[in-house]
Scaffold this motif. Structure first.
Motif, PDB file in Angstrom:
ATOM      1  N   TRP A 255       0.738  -1.162  -0.079  1.00  0.00           N
ATOM      2  CA  TRP A 255       0.121   0.033  -0.130  1.00  0.00           C
ATOM      3  C   TRP A 255       0.929   1.145  -0.112  1.00  0.00           C
ATOM      4  O   TRP A 255       1.208   1.974   0.999  1.00  0.00           O
ATOM      5  N   ASN A 256       1.305   1.632  -1.113  1.00  0.00           N
ATOM      6  CA  ASN A 256       2.229   2.918  -1.370  1.00  0.00           C
ATOM      7  C   ASN A 256       1.142   3.894  -1.256  1.00  0.00           C
ATOM      8  O   ASN A 256       0.506   4.108  -2.383  1.00  0.00           O
ATOM      9  N   ILE A 257       1.166   4.820  -0.428  1.00  0.00           N
ATOM     10  CA  ILE A 257       0.289   6.023  -0.634  1.00  0.00           C
ATOM     11  C   ILE A 257       0.974   7.457  -0.650  1.00  0.00           C
ATOM     12  O   ILE A 257       0.645   8.728  -0.566  1.00  0.00           O
ATOM     13  N   GLY A 258       2.418   7.079  -0.845  1.00  0.00           N
ATOM     14  CA  GLY A 258       3.203   8.131  -0.855  1.00  0.00           C
ATOM     15  C   GLY A 258       3.716   8.594  -2.197  1.00  0.00           C
ATOM     16  O   GLY A 258       4.807   9.287  -2.371  1.00  0.00           O
ATOM     17  N   ALA A 259       2.813   8.353  -3.277  1.00  0.00           N
ATOM     18  CA  ALA A 259       3.437   8.800  -4.630  1.00  0.00           C
ATOM     19  C   ALA A 259       3.401  10.379  -4.666  1.00  0.00           C
ATOM     20  O   ALA A 259       4.511  10.605  -5.564  1.00  0.00           O
ATOM     21  N   GLU A 260       2.789  10.996  -3.970  1.00  0.00           N
ATOM     22  CA  GLU A 260       3.044  12.567  -4.050  1.00  0.00           C
ATOM     23  C   GLU A 260       4.503  12.738  -3.757  1.00  0.00           C
ATOM     24  O   GLU A 260       5.096  13.693  -4.198  1.00  0.00           O
ATOM     25  N   GLY A 261       5.166  11.960  -2.517  1.00  0.00           N
ATOM     26  CA  GLY A 261       6.501  12.461  -2.257  1.00  0.00           C
ATOM     27  C   GLY A 261       7.488  11.897  -3.190  1.00  0.00           C
ATOM     28  O   GLY A 261       8.159  12.585  -3.569  1.00  0.00           O
ATOM     29  N   GLN A 262       7.150  10.692  -3.921  1.00  0.00           N
ATOM     30  CA  GLN A 262       8.095  10.154  -4.945  1.00  0.00           C
ATOM     31  C   GLN A 262       8.106  11.040  -5.924  1.00  0.00           C
ATOM     32  O   GLN A 262       9.033  11.331  -7.028  1.00  0.00           O
ATOM     33  N   PHE A 263       6.836  11.476  -6.512  1.00  0.00           N
ATOM     34  CA  PHE A 263       6.804  12.539  -7.628  1.00  0.00           C
ATOM     35  C   PHE A 263       7.609  13.889  -7.131  1.00  0.00           C
ATOM     36  O   PHE A 263       8.530  14.321  -8.039  1.00  0.00           O
ATOM     37  N   THR A 264       7.604  14.360  -5.937  1.00  0.00           N
ATOM     38  CA  THR A 264       8.143  15.851  -5.671  1.00  0.00           C
ATOM     39  C   THR A 264       9.846  15.391  -5.728  1.00  0.00           C
ATOM     40  O   THR A 264      10.510  16.182  -6.315  1.00  0.00           O
ATOM     41  N   ILE A 265      10.203  14.144  -5.141  1.00  0.00           N
ATOM     42  CA  ILE A 265      11.628  13.812  -5.218  1.00  0.00           C
ATOM     43  C   ILE A 265      12.025  13.689  -6.585  1.00  0.00           C
ATOM     44  O   ILE A 265      13.202  14.150  -6.900  1.00  0.00           O
ATOM     45  N   GLY A 266      11.318  12.865  -7.423  1.00  0.00           N
ATOM     46  CA  GLY A 266      11.678  12.513  -8.838  1.00  0.00           C
ATOM     47  C   GLY A 266      11.941  13.969  -9.629  1.00  0.00           C
ATOM     48  O   GLY A 266      12.690  14.226 -10.280  1.00  0.00           O
ATOM     49  N   ALA A 267      10.870  14.912  -9.150  1.00  0.00           N
ATOM     50  CA  ALA A 267      10.998  16.534  -9.727  1.00  0.00           C
ATOM     51  C   ALA A 267      12.542  16.820  -9.330  1.00  0.00           C
ATOM     52  O   ALA A 267      13.112  17.609 -10.029  1.00  0.00           O
ATOM     53  N   ILE A 268      12.905  16.805  -8.015  1.00  0.00           N
ATOM     54  CA  ILE A 268      14.043  17.312  -7.491  1.00  0.00           C
ATOM     55  C   ILE A 268      15.245  16.675  -8.130  1.00  0.00           C
ATOM     56  O   ILE A 268      16.142  17.541  -8.978  1.00  0.00           O
ATOM     57  N   THR A 269      15.284  15.479  -8.126  1.00  0.00           N
ATOM     58  CA  THR A 269      16.631  14.887  -8.574  1.00  0.00           C
ATOM     59  C   THR A 269      16.517  15.026 -10.250  1.00  0.00           C
ATOM     60  O   THR A 269      17.777  15.073 -10.628  1.00  0.00           O
ATOM     61  N   GLY A 270      15.647  14.952 -10.840  1.00  0.00           N
ATOM     62  CA  GLY A 270      15.590  15.290 -12.169  1.00  0.00           C
ATOM     63  C   GLY A 270      15.856  16.591 -12.758  1.00  0.00           C
ATOM     64  O   GLY A 270      16.608  16.724 -13.638  1.00  0.00           O
ATOM     65  N   SER A 271      15.791  17.533 -11.736  1.00  0.00           N
ATOM     66  CA  SER A 271      16.152  19.066 -11.815  1.00  0.00           C
ATOM     67  C   SER A 271      17.504  19.338 -11.729  1.00  0.00           C
ATOM     68  O   SER A 271      17.983  20.452 -12.036  1.00  0.00           O
ATOM     69  N   ILE A 272      18.333  18.460 -11.072  1.00  0.00           N
ATOM     70  CA  ILE A 272      19.808  18.861 -10.516  1.00  0.00           C
ATOM     71  C   ILE A 272      20.504  19.414 -11.687  1.00  0.00           C
ATOM     72  O   ILE A 272      21.164  20.641 -11.585  1.00  0.00           O
ATOM     73  N   LEU A 273      20.401  18.728 -12.945  1.00  0.00           N
ATOM     74  CA  LEU A 273      21.322  19.270 -14.130  1.00  0.00           C
ATOM     75  C   LEU A 273      20.930  20.629 -14.455  1.00  0.00           C
ATOM     76  O   LEU A 273      21.789  21.466 -14.572  1.00  0.00           O
ATOM     77  N   PRO A 274      19.654  20.915 -14.966  1.00  0.00           N
ATOM     78  CA  PRO A 274      19.376  22.163 -15.471  1.00  0.00           C
ATOM     79  C   PRO A 274      19.421  23.200 -14.200  1.00  0.00           C
ATOM     80  O   PRO A 274      19.772  24.415 -14.690  1.00  0.00           O
TER      81      PRO A 274
END
Lengths: 304, 363
Positions: B86-105
């Motif tokens: 029961w993963n109900i923390g997708a909102e957090g994984q979404f946020t962290i994905g946005a952060i790690t993905g944005s490191i380069l730009p």
């Protein structure tokens, strides 16, 4: 100074204790209601609106309790009568509660609220130090203490409590013994809802007497974690609730003093603490297995 | 009068198609009542909520923009829920994905290269997967309840993002606004059509949904997910590992949520700011259930829930209803979906007269 800090700790801990106690009773009957956050926020908004309309915070408290219980009935109907998945239905209750409360409270945002005033208990209230902490509090604090004692007595000293625990541990056996599983569970769910509603009322009438959208801010979820932390025992809920209250207030004071740690990291502390506490409590599989109500979260359809 | 359930010997095929539709109809009905109580013409309100957004090209593009993260996250969650994680923390994984993905730009704003976008997407997926790996680790290693830990991690991720964009990542030339520099054009997810804003994320979502549908339908892994979800014991006898399934399902859904996060930031927003999601991670839970945890169904339900977001915005403009109504709609919808699902497994009878004493003992 210390007295002032302890007073704020009590105010921060009270909603956690009340909501966790309600959920504890629900879970002892074998039902997992993840909708605490939703019922809490409904309690908060309805209590606030009722107080603003009538001018009496006591009517607000009653309205909050009623709202929580009524809202939990939705959960009860779905999971107990229609045997829907309890995890998903609890989430639905939270999502609906957050939306509905925002809608109900929209025109009340920013209005100054009416605070539930403390009740001074004569003589006891004059004891130095302890008096102001324990005997010059508001009604909801007294209720929280009464609930701890009352629920402890109910679960471990009363016949009905014994029956309810039997249902939570093995609903089929309890059913075979002629105990009405579904009716008991309905009552347990509604009791949990009423407690969550009361906890919500505390938020909008005592903790910060105003309506802010999403003002429960995850407290319902922390209350759920507290139940696990307390291994389903009321007295431990009290201890755990105050521990979390202390963490919340501690980080607020640390933010005010500006000790060089970014405020966001301090704000994250209660959530980190919840995870740490869950790890400590859960890692011993055997004790967890002994303490958890055995039919928790399992659907029950009476055979006939 | 009371309601009695009788288990069907086989789950009803008819109702597995009808029940989501029935739930939609009920939601519309009760939504109409709600509008009426708010003092609006119910039919007009429903029209501007659910039909108007479909009539113009630009708003169809918006629909695709909003459906993309919902579908991406929703199909990942469906694998989790099927396997009873029961993963109900997708909102957090979404946020962290946005952060790690944005490191380069964000950290190398001078870097113009066609390499940057694929790298960002991969880093976003890795970030989301690792963040979902935390509750997986805690569940497998310490037996911790993943519902509570994954949810707590949402709050932590949001506070971390808030700190980043107000602190180290803030654009020094940004007039003190809490946001990063705008991404260079090479780091922006391209649009798919000339006519509007819809970008590649919707294509990712459709590919992910079809791929996971294929996995669930034709591959051993899909069978493993289903068996372990229905009975861990049976799964063990078949030689499947429940522990590995926790890791697989959590990290898969985390990676998809992370991909949704970086796609949203790169394709729709163009920089990082304190709020990057109107609750996609939570709404995706509804998407998953409305799609009956079937990846193809989730494509349809993703568009339905995207419509509730758009409708909320439209209704706010045209008839002056608060956009909070969309949250209420989403909650109602999940409720009705869950109650209608009962029809699939049970026959419902309404008993009007009281059973005679002792009747309960007969089989």
């Amino acid at each position: 100074m210390l007295e002032a800090i302890l007073l704020t700790v009590i105010t921060a801990a009270t909603p956690l204790v009340i909501a966790a106690l309600g959920e504890l009773v629900t879970e002892r009957s074998g039902v997992l209601n993840l909708g605490v956050e939703g019922m809490m926020i409904m309690g908060a908004v309805v209590a606030f609106v009722a107080t603003q309309t009538t001018g009496s915070p006591y009517i607000g408290v009653v309205a909050g309790i009623t709202a929580g219980a009524a809202f939990s009935l939705l959960f009860g109907f779905l999971t107990l009568t229609l045997v829907a998945n309890q995890v998903a239905t609890g989430l639905a209750l939270t999502i609906l509660g957050l939306g509905l409360s925002g809608q109900i409270g929209e025109s009340y945002v920013g209005q100054p609220g009416i605070k539930l005033q403390p009740i001074n208990i004569p003589i006891l209230g004059d004891i130095p130090f302890l008096g102001p902490l324990l005997f010059r509090q508001d009604l909801i604090f007294y209720l929280s203490i009464a609930l701890v004692i009352g629920i402890h007595w109910f679960l471990f000293r009363s016949r009905t409590g014994l029956k309810m625990r039997a249902i939570g541990d093995n609903h089929s056996s309890a059913h075979a013994l002629g105990i009405n599983v579904i009716r008991t569970r309905y009552l347990a769910v509604m009791f949990g809802g009423a407690c969550s509603g009361l906890a919500g009322a505390q938020l909008s009438l005592v903790y910060t007497p105003q309506w802010v959208e999403n003002m429960a801010a995850g407290r319902g979820w922390i209350a759920l974690a507290l139940v696990v932390f307390a291994s389903w025992r009321p007295l431990r809920v009290l201890a755990g609730g105050y521990l979390f209250g202390a963490v919340t207030i501690g980080q607020l004071h640390a933010q005010a003093f500006g000790i060089g740690i970014p405020s966001q990291f301090l704000s994250a502390l209660p959530y980190v603490a919840t995870i740490v506490v869950l790890i400590i409590i859960s890692h011993n599989r055997r004790t967890t297995l002994i303490n958890t109500p055995a039919s928790l979260g399992k659907p029950f359809v009476p055979e006939r | 009068m009371r309601i009695e359930l009788q288990r069907r010997s086989q789950s009803s095929r008819l109702f597995s198609f009808v029940s989501p539709l029935l739930a939609l109809v009920l939601t519309l009905f009760f939504g109409g009542i709600m509008f009426w109580m708010l003092g609006k013409q119910p039919l007009d309100a429903l029209y501007s909520f659910f039909v108007e957004p479909l009539l113009e090209v630009w708003s169809l593009h918006e629909l695709a923009v909003k459906a993309a993260p919902l579908i991406l996250i929703g199909v990942g969650l469906s694998i989790c829920y099927r396997s009873n994680n029961w993963n109900i923390g997708a909102e957090g994984q979404f946020t962290i994905g946005a952060i790690t993905g944005s490191i380069l730009p964000v950290l190398y704003p001078e870097w113009h290269s066609p390499m940057i976008l694929p790298l960002m997407l991969v880093m976003g997926m890795v970030g989301g997967a690792l963040y979902a790996g935390i509750p997986a680790l805690l569940k497998t290693r310490f037996n911790t309840n993943e519902i509570l830990t994954s949810l707590m991690l949402v709050y932590i991720a949001q506070l971390y993002l808030d700190w980043l964009v107000r602190g180290p990542w803030r654009d020094p030339q940004g007039y003190n606004f809490p946001q990063t520099k705008s991404f260079v054009p090479e780091a922006v997810l391209p649009e798919i059509l000339e006519s509007g804003r819809a970008h590649l994320a919707i294509a990712f979502a459709l590919v992910a949904a079809v791929a996971l549908w294929f996995m669930m339908r034709f591959m051993l892994k899909g069978f493993e997910v289903t068996v372990l979800g229905q009975s861990e014991r049976a799964g063990r006898f078949a030689g499947f590992s429940a522990r590995r399934m926790v890791w697989f399902s959590m990290m898969l859904s985390g990676a998809l949520a992370g991909l949704a996060g970086i796609s949203e930031v790169s394709g729709s927003i163009g920089h990082v700011q304190p709020t990057i999601s109107p609750g996609y991670g939570f709404t995706a839970i509804i998407v998953a259930f409305l799609g009956r945890l079937n990846p193809l169904g989730i494509i349809a339900s993703g568009f339905v829930l995207a419509l509730t977001y758009l409708g909320g915005e439209a209704a706010q403009l045209s008839i002056g209803i608060s956009d909070k109504v969309s949250r209420v709609f989403q909650g109602l919808l999940l409720f009705f979906v869950l109650s209608c699902d009962t029809l699939i497994h049970y026959r419902i009878r309404i008993v009007t007269q009281k059973l005679r004493g002792g009747a309960a003992h007969h089989a």
